[in-house]
Design a protein around this motif. Structure first.
Motif, PDB file in Angstrom:
ATOM      1  N   ALA A 153      19.340  11.451  34.929  1.00  0.00           N
ATOM      2  CA  ALA A 153      18.245  12.484  35.316  1.00  0.00           C
ATOM      3  C   ALA A 153      17.001  12.180  34.310  1.00  0.00           C
ATOM      4  O   ALA A 153      15.972  12.952  34.235  1.00  0.00           O
ATOM      5  CB  ALA A 153      18.647  13.846  35.278  1.00  0.00           C
ATOM      6  N   ILE A 154      17.197  11.038  33.776  1.00  0.00           N
ATOM      7  CA  ILE A 154      16.084  10.757  32.766  1.00  0.00           C
ATOM      8  C   ILE A 154      15.475   9.472  33.029  1.00  0.00           C
ATOM      9  O   ILE A 154      16.222   8.607  33.363  1.00  0.00           O
ATOM     10  CB  ILE A 154      16.837  10.676  31.161  1.00  0.00           C
ATOM     11  CG1 ILE A 154      17.424  12.127  31.058  1.00  0.00           C
ATOM     12  CG2 ILE A 154      15.595  10.300  30.419  1.00  0.00           C
ATOM     13  CD1 ILE A 154      18.334  12.104  29.475  1.00  0.00           C
ATOM     14  N   SER A 155      14.334   9.364  32.990  1.00  0.00           N
ATOM     15  CA  SER A 155      13.320   8.219  33.369  1.00  0.00           C
ATOM     16  C   SER A 155      13.714   7.026  32.527  1.00  0.00           C
ATOM     17  O   SER A 155      14.227   7.335  31.379  1.00  0.00           O
ATOM     18  CB  SER A 155      11.856   8.659  33.578  1.00  0.00           C
ATOM     19  OG  SER A 155      11.331   8.582  32.142  1.00  0.00           O
ATOM     20  N   ILE A 156      13.451   6.037  32.728  1.00  0.00           N
ATOM     21  CA  ILE A 156      13.616   4.671  31.800  1.00  0.00           C
ATOM     22  C   ILE A 156      12.736   4.916  30.573  1.00  0.00           C
ATOM     23  O   ILE A 156      13.393   4.451  29.406  1.00  0.00           O
ATOM     24  CB  ILE A 156      13.359   3.334  32.517  1.00  0.00           C
ATOM     25  CG1 ILE A 156      14.503   2.964  33.594  1.00  0.00           C
ATOM     26  CG2 ILE A 156      13.246   2.158  31.653  1.00  0.00           C
ATOM     27  CD1 ILE A 156      14.544   1.975  34.406  1.00  0.00           C
ATOM     28  N   PRO A 157      11.440   5.310  30.751  1.00  0.00           N
ATOM     29  CA  PRO A 157      10.697   5.454  29.691  1.00  0.00           C
ATOM     30  C   PRO A 157      11.297   6.328  28.708  1.00  0.00           C
ATOM     31  O   PRO A 157      11.458   6.259  27.174  1.00  0.00           O
ATOM     32  CB  PRO A 157       9.368   5.720  29.940  1.00  0.00           C
ATOM     33  CG  PRO A 157       9.166   5.383  31.440  1.00  0.00           C
ATOM     34  CD  PRO A 157      10.848   5.231  31.907  1.00  0.00           C
ATOM     35  N   MET A 158      11.903   7.607  29.276  1.00  0.00           N
ATOM     36  CA  MET A 158      12.639   8.574  28.304  1.00  0.00           C
ATOM     37  C   MET A 158      13.683   7.899  27.733  1.00  0.00           C
ATOM     38  O   MET A 158      14.085   8.391  26.419  1.00  0.00           O
ATOM     39  CB  MET A 158      12.706   9.795  29.161  1.00  0.00           C
ATOM     40  CG  MET A 158      11.438  10.551  29.516  1.00  0.00           C
ATOM     41  SD  MET A 158      12.205  11.900  30.338  1.00  0.00           S
ATOM     42  CE  MET A 158      10.230  12.462  30.715  1.00  0.00           C
ATOM     43  N   LEU A 159      14.527   7.014  28.473  1.00  0.00           N
ATOM     44  CA  LEU A 159      15.919   6.770  28.005  1.00  0.00           C
ATOM     45  C   LEU A 159      15.426   5.664  26.812  1.00  0.00           C
ATOM     46  O   LEU A 159      16.316   5.687  25.808  1.00  0.00           O
ATOM     47  CB  LEU A 159      16.393   5.844  29.099  1.00  0.00           C
ATOM     48  CG  LEU A 159      17.269   6.741  30.006  1.00  0.00           C
ATOM     49  CD1 LEU A 159      17.910   5.869  31.284  1.00  0.00           C
ATOM     50  CD2 LEU A 159      18.305   7.498  29.548  1.00  0.00           C
ATOM     51  N   GLU A 160      14.213   4.882  26.886  1.00  0.00           N
ATOM     52  CA  GLU A 160      13.932   3.830  26.021  1.00  0.00           C
ATOM     53  C   GLU A 160      13.692   4.634  24.690  1.00  0.00           C
ATOM     54  O   GLU A 160      13.999   4.256  23.534  1.00  0.00           O
ATOM     55  CB  GLU A 160      13.014   2.957  26.339  1.00  0.00           C
ATOM     56  CG  GLU A 160      13.504   2.057  27.375  1.00  0.00           C
ATOM     57  CD  GLU A 160      12.318   1.183  28.303  1.00  0.00           C
ATOM     58  OE1 GLU A 160      11.097   1.569  28.100  1.00  0.00           O
ATOM     59  OE2 GLU A 160      12.509   0.066  28.919  1.00  0.00           O
ATOM     60  N   GLU A 161      12.972   5.599  24.925  1.00  0.00           N
ATOM     61  CA  GLU A 161      12.560   6.556  23.472  1.00  0.00           C
ATOM     62  C   GLU A 161      13.766   7.079  22.810  1.00  0.00           C
ATOM     63  O   GLU A 161      13.849   7.128  21.675  1.00  0.00           O
ATOM     64  CB  GLU A 161      11.609   7.581  23.939  1.00  0.00           C
ATOM     65  CG  GLU A 161      11.013   8.384  22.686  1.00  0.00           C
ATOM     66  CD  GLU A 161       9.886   9.386  23.314  1.00  0.00           C
ATOM     67  OE1 GLU A 161      10.005  10.490  22.548  1.00  0.00           O
ATOM     68  OE2 GLU A 161       9.367   9.173  24.216  1.00  0.00           O
ATOM     69  N   SER A 162      14.671   7.483  23.793  1.00  0.00           N
ATOM     70  CA  SER A 162      15.826   8.074  23.254  1.00  0.00           C
ATOM     71  C   SER A 162      16.789   7.009  22.414  1.00  0.00           C
ATOM     72  O   SER A 162      17.430   7.331  21.700  1.00  0.00           O
ATOM     73  CB  SER A 162      16.802   8.713  24.362  1.00  0.00           C
ATOM     74  OG  SER A 162      15.969   9.982  24.619  1.00  0.00           O
ATOM     75  N   LYS A 164      15.528   4.403  20.917  1.00  0.00           N
ATOM     76  CA  LYS A 164      15.207   4.069  19.665  1.00  0.00           C
ATOM     77  C   LYS A 164      15.628   5.180  18.644  1.00  0.00           C
ATOM     78  O   LYS A 164      15.712   4.997  17.735  1.00  0.00           O
ATOM     79  CB  LYS A 164      13.422   4.229  19.681  1.00  0.00           C
ATOM     80  CG  LYS A 164      13.112   2.782  20.300  1.00  0.00           C
ATOM     81  CD  LYS A 164      11.534   2.873  20.814  1.00  0.00           C
ATOM     82  CE  LYS A 164      10.954   1.700  21.346  1.00  0.00           C
ATOM     83  NZ  LYS A 164       9.685   1.917  21.916  1.00  0.00           N
ATOM     84  N   LYS A 165      15.366   6.547  19.317  1.00  0.00           N
ATOM     85  CA  LYS A 165      15.700   7.360  18.142  1.00  0.00           C
ATOM     86  C   LYS A 165      17.325   7.484  17.659  1.00  0.00           C
ATOM     87  O   LYS A 165      17.511   8.082  16.568  1.00  0.00           O
ATOM     88  CB  LYS A 165      15.415   8.867  18.814  1.00  0.00           C
ATOM     89  CG  LYS A 165      13.947   9.197  18.772  1.00  0.00           C
ATOM     90  CD  LYS A 165      13.576  10.662  19.446  1.00  0.00           C
ATOM     91  CE  LYS A 165      11.997  10.661  19.430  1.00  0.00           C
ATOM     92  NZ  LYS A 165      11.537  11.816  19.595  1.00  0.00           N
ATOM     93  N   ALA A 166      18.059   7.356  18.797  1.00  0.00           N
ATOM     94  CA  ALA A 166      19.523   7.146  18.466  1.00  0.00           C
ATOM     95  C   ALA A 166      19.778   5.937  17.343  1.00  0.00           C
ATOM     96  O   ALA A 166      20.505   6.363  16.471  1.00  0.00           O
ATOM     97  CB  ALA A 166      20.311   6.883  19.600  1.00  0.00           C
ATOM     98  N   ILE A 167      19.306   4.924  17.645  1.00  0.00           N
ATOM     99  CA  ILE A 167      19.203   3.715  16.802  1.00  0.00           C
ATOM    100  C   ILE A 167      18.810   4.163  15.186  1.00  0.00           C
ATOM    101  O   ILE A 167      19.365   4.010  14.052  1.00  0.00           O
ATOM    102  CB  ILE A 167      18.637   2.659  17.162  1.00  0.00           C
ATOM    103  CG1 ILE A 167      19.216   2.044  18.257  1.00  0.00           C
ATOM    104  CG2 ILE A 167      18.550   1.506  16.092  1.00  0.00           C
ATOM    105  CD1 ILE A 167      18.800   0.906  19.040  1.00  0.00           C
ATOM    106  N   ASP A 168      17.647   4.932  15.263  1.00  0.00           N
ATOM    107  CA  ASP A 168      16.888   5.341  14.011  1.00  0.00           C
ATOM    108  C   ASP A 168      17.875   6.302  13.329  1.00  0.00           C
ATOM    109  O   ASP A 168      18.090   6.442  12.038  1.00  0.00           O
ATOM    110  CB  ASP A 168      15.651   6.036  14.285  1.00  0.00           C
ATOM    111  CG  ASP A 168      14.584   4.984  14.490  1.00  0.00           C
ATOM    112  OD1 ASP A 168      14.803   3.777  14.327  1.00  0.00           O
ATOM    113  OD2 ASP A 168      13.515   5.406  14.895  1.00  0.00           O
ATOM    114  N   GLU A 173      26.932   5.256  18.958  1.00  0.00           N
ATOM    115  CA  GLU A 173      27.576   5.664  20.316  1.00  0.00           C
ATOM    116  C   GLU A 173      26.728   5.940  21.458  1.00  0.00           C
ATOM    117  O   GLU A 173      26.877   5.569  22.633  1.00  0.00           O
ATOM    118  CB  GLU A 173      28.725   6.638  20.214  1.00  0.00           C
ATOM    119  CG  GLU A 173      29.558   6.933  21.242  1.00  0.00           C
ATOM    120  CD  GLU A 173      30.609   8.033  21.161  1.00  0.00           C
ATOM    121  OE1 GLU A 173      30.888   8.439  22.096  1.00  0.00           O
ATOM    122  OE2 GLU A 173      30.975   8.273  20.119  1.00  0.00           O
ATOM    123  N   MET A 174      25.842   6.832  21.288  1.00  0.00           N
ATOM    124  CA  MET A 174      24.749   7.189  22.085  1.00  0.00           C
ATOM    125  C   MET A 174      23.941   6.272  22.486  1.00  0.00           C
ATOM    126  O   MET A 174      23.665   5.970  23.652  1.00  0.00           O
ATOM    127  CB  MET A 174      24.009   8.402  21.440  1.00  0.00           C
ATOM    128  CG  MET A 174      22.893   8.920  22.372  1.00  0.00           C
ATOM    129  SD  MET A 174      23.663   9.127  24.044  1.00  0.00           S
ATOM    130  CE  MET A 174      24.350  10.884  23.803  1.00  0.00           C
TER     131      MET A 174
END
Length: 189
Positions: A153-162, A164-168, A173-174
């Protein structure tokens, strides 16, 4: 055009609350529940839409000269039609939502978050196909925080931003789940 039927097996939804996504003030989550408040559906939205919805949930009266209210006044003066909002599918992180005219059987696509706002302003009921509700909803807990949003239910741009935040934040795992969802969608397109 989508095969849209007003008589599909559907569940009535009601607005429950709007919250911000932690760490991202530009994105909000709209929570809708079934009438029994046993299941909850989450819709990702832009902050401005969440703010407009919050205005209408406030104890303070909303100015009747705001654009949505004016458009609803015009519509109700010029038609006696019965409208419903139907959520029929989810594709690439976006719910497929339509404003359906039960009299003429015409329908018009609308963003899910805008449909929630329209529902509140015009008192138009929102429905979701029962199958989609079973797939996308979670058990309703009544919590205003910690809302669960299905990854589809999350768009690709939002997934990409998430991602980056998960990696940071070293949540690998996320990050892996997000990367897999992004790759799956890009492969399917």
């Amino acid at each position: 055009k989508t095969n849209l039927k007003a008589d599909m097996d559907k569940t009535r939804l009601i607005f429950d609350n709007a919250t911000e996504i932690a760490g991202n003030k530009e994105i909000g989550i709209l929570s809708l529940t079934d009438l029994d408040k046993t299941r909850q559906l989450s819709i990702v939205c832009e902050r401005n839409v969440a703010l407009e919805i919050d205005k209408r949930k406030s104890p303070e009266p909303v100015n009747d000269n705001l654009l949505p209210e004016v458009l609803v006044k015009l519509l109700t003066k010029n038609t006696n039609s019965i409208f419903e909002i139907l959520i029929t599918d989810i594709v690439d992180g976006q719910y497929k939502v339509y404003v359906f005219n039960a009299d003429t059987l015409d329908y018009t696509p609308i963003r899910a978050s805008d449909a929630v706002l329209l529902s509140m302003v015009a008192d138009i009921p929102i429905f979701i196909s029962e199958t989609l509700m079973r797939q996308q909803s979670v058990e309703y807990t009544g919590k205003k925080t910690g809302v669960t949003v299905p990854i589809n239910a999350i768009s690709i741009p939002m997934l990409e931003e998430s991602l980056k935040k998960a990696i940071d934040s070293e949540n690998y795992e996320m990050a892996s789940k997000l990367r897999d969802e992004i790759n799956k969608r890009k492969k399917d397109s």
